[in-house]
Enzyme design. Structure first.
Site, PDB file in Angstrom:
ATOM      1  N   TYR A 198       0.787  -1.199  -0.024  1.00 53.31           N
ATOM      2  CA  TYR A 198       0.130  -0.041   0.196  1.00 53.31           C
ATOM      3  C   TYR A 198       0.790   1.261   0.010  1.00 53.31           C
ATOM      4  CZ  TYR A 198       0.871   0.655   5.015  1.00 53.31           C
ATOM      5  OH  TYR A 198       1.581   0.458   6.232  1.00 53.31           O
ATOM      6  N   CYS A 199       0.293   2.417  -0.460  1.00 50.09           N
ATOM      7  CA  CYS A 199       0.830   3.533  -0.401  1.00 50.09           C
ATOM      8  C   CYS A 199       0.015   4.792  -0.316  1.00 50.09           C
ATOM      9  CB  CYS A 199       1.852   3.915  -1.683  1.00 50.09           C
ATOM     10  SG  CYS A 199       0.802   3.727  -2.970  1.00 50.09           S
ATOM     11  N   THR A 200       0.151   6.034  -0.284  1.00 56.52           N
ATOM     12  CA  THR A 200      -1.068   7.225   0.050  1.00 56.52           C
ATOM     13  C   THR A 200      -2.207   6.911  -0.901  1.00 56.52           C
ATOM     14  OG1 THR A 200       1.171   8.269   0.744  1.00 56.52           O
ATOM     15  CG2 THR A 200      -0.958   9.416   0.819  1.00 56.52           C
TER      16      THR A 200
END
Ligand SMILES: [Zn+2]
Ligand SMILES: [Zn+2]
Length: 452
Positions: A198-200
């Site tokens: 996951y990331c922003t």
């Protein structure tokens, strides 16, 4: 055919205020094979310019990455300009929760080598062979699976204030650094574990998932739309949040609270805290976590050295800055020996405290105003001002604003006026209006009607 901005940011801000229309701030991205980025860029610019869309967009042979501000009434038309391209059919447009009419004042569409600086050599693998997209609920389910490894693809100062429970949070300053580190760390798990990332906002994972599949990982998954979209879904669907703390965002807020848990400490005193500060010393500008007490005591500085410096005359400060650019802590992105309670690498999932519910936060009240005309003259002796009405109309009883660089912003209620020399209750476009003003105004000061 206009392909570039013809208005300055100031002129644009004024036009937006005059129009008084609601604007939406939104972002989107798509990876695709773009044959001719230059032509793609020009085509988009022409279409978007017609719709009064503003923003910053990068296009490259690998796709598009955009942050935009679009008049709400043109939203569907804007979507159509995207859906005209096959690879953007049903594209997810992330619309921001908070809107700022001035979030963008220009339309820039730039051709770049890449839409994200990932340091990858794309020729060596298939960038379209990406991982499986997961929605919030599916993401929660896979996190419960003991066969899952979850990796945070953000930087240390982002994961420090909030992350998914049990996530690996690489101690890196850039996305490009994290890829080989994770590849090495997980090399024995390529066959049988679920690699979940996951990331922003999801964009970093689009490329990372393809990279890891190419590196031999068999089961690769990614959080669709990133933490931003996850936060939205858990609210809408009333799901448990497996993310604890705050989501770091790159606007003035520096963070969006997802749960009430505070998982980080003030870097100076160790008290539970998850508010970032940029060091007040312009020669430092270190991004670090600072509680309100330390903020007050240290005057927003990261160290006593910086505190001393900000009290020097500006000339002295500039002298000190000269020549130290390379060693500048700006490039250390939130790391300094002076900060005793900085954590990175392995982070705890323990909630150290609960955030107080925000009480009485004073919202900035925005004045809505419409430009009516400009000042033509000020009769100093009589204290009378002459304006020409160039837009809409002016009525007795209107709350008006006279604004200019020297005059500043002066508000008053219009009680009496002369329209083209005789007393009147309404002035229309083209009319000359005079009324008494107790202060001097300048030629070309602007006259606005306040509408809220
Ligand atoms: Zn503190
Ligand atoms: Zn500092």
């Amino acid at each position: 055919m206009q392909l570039y901005n013809t208005l300055s940011a100031e002129e644009r801000a004024e036009l937006i205020d005059q129009a008084g229309k609601q604007r939406l701030t939104l972002s989107f991205y798509a990876y695709a094979k773009i044959q001719d980025p230059k032509k793609f860029r020009d085509d988009l610019f022409i279409e978007w310019n017609k719709l009064d869309a503003l923003g910053r967009t990068y296009v490259a042979k690998e796709g598009i990455n955009a942050q935009m501000s679009v008049p709400a009434e043109n939203f569907e038309a804007f979507r159509e300009t995207l859906e005209a391209y096959d690879f953007m059919k049903n594209i997810r447009l992330n619309v921001a929760v908070e809107h700022d009419d001035h979030s963008f004042l220009k339309l820039t569409v730039k051709v770049r080598d890449k839409i994200v600086a990932d340091g990858l050599n794309d020729e060596t693998f298939d960038v379209t062979n990406i991982g499986v997209h997961l929605k919030a609920q599916e993401f929660n389910e896979i996190l419960d699976n003991p066969n899952t490894i979850v990796v945070d693809f953000r930087n240390h100062y982002e994961s420090e204030i909030g992350h998914f429970k049990g996530a690996i949070t690489p101690d890196v300053e850039t996305f490009r650094e994290s890829l080989p580190i994770i590849n090495e760390q997980l090399k024995d798990f390529k066959e049988d574990k679920n690699l979940v990332m996951y990331c922003t906002g999801g964009i970093r994972c689009e490329k990372a998932s393809a990279y890891f599949k190419h590196q031999g990982f068999k089961n690769v998954f990614q959080l669709e739309g990133g933490i931003i979209n996850y936060a939205k879904q858990i609210k809408e669907e009333n799901l448990e949040s497996k993310f604890i703390g705050k989501n770091f965002v790159f606007d003035h807020r520096l963070g969006e609270r997802i749960t009430d848990d505070i998982v980080s400490q003030c870097h100076q005193c160790g008290k539970p805290c998850d508010n970032h500060t940029n060091c007040e010393n312009d020669g430092c500008h270190l991004l670090f976590i600072q509680c309100d007490d330390c903020k007050a005591a240290m005057e927003n500085c990261c160290s006593t050295e910086c505190l001393d410096i900000i009290h020097l005359p500006l000339v002295e400060q500039v002298k000190l800055r000269r020549g130290i650019q390379v060693g500048n802590k700006v490039f250390r992105k939130g790391k300094s020996d002076k900060l005793a309670f900085k954590h990175s690498g392995e982070l705890s999932d323990k909630s150290l405290a609960l955030a107080e519910k925000p009480t009485a936060i004073r919202q900035k009240i925005k004045v809505k105003k419409v430009l009516l005309g400009k000042a033509e003259h000020y009769y100093a002796k009589a204290q009378v001002a002459l304006f020409t009405i160039e837009n809409q109309e002016l009525n007795l009883g209107d709350k008006i604003l006279i604004s200019g660089p020297t005059t500043g912003n002066q508000e008053l209620v219009l009680e009496k006026m002369l329209v083209n020399g005789t007393e009147g209750a309404q002035a229309k476009m083209g009319d000359k209006v005079t009324f008494t003003l107790p202060f001097r105004i300048r030629l070309s000061d602007k006259l606005y009607k306040i509408t809220n």
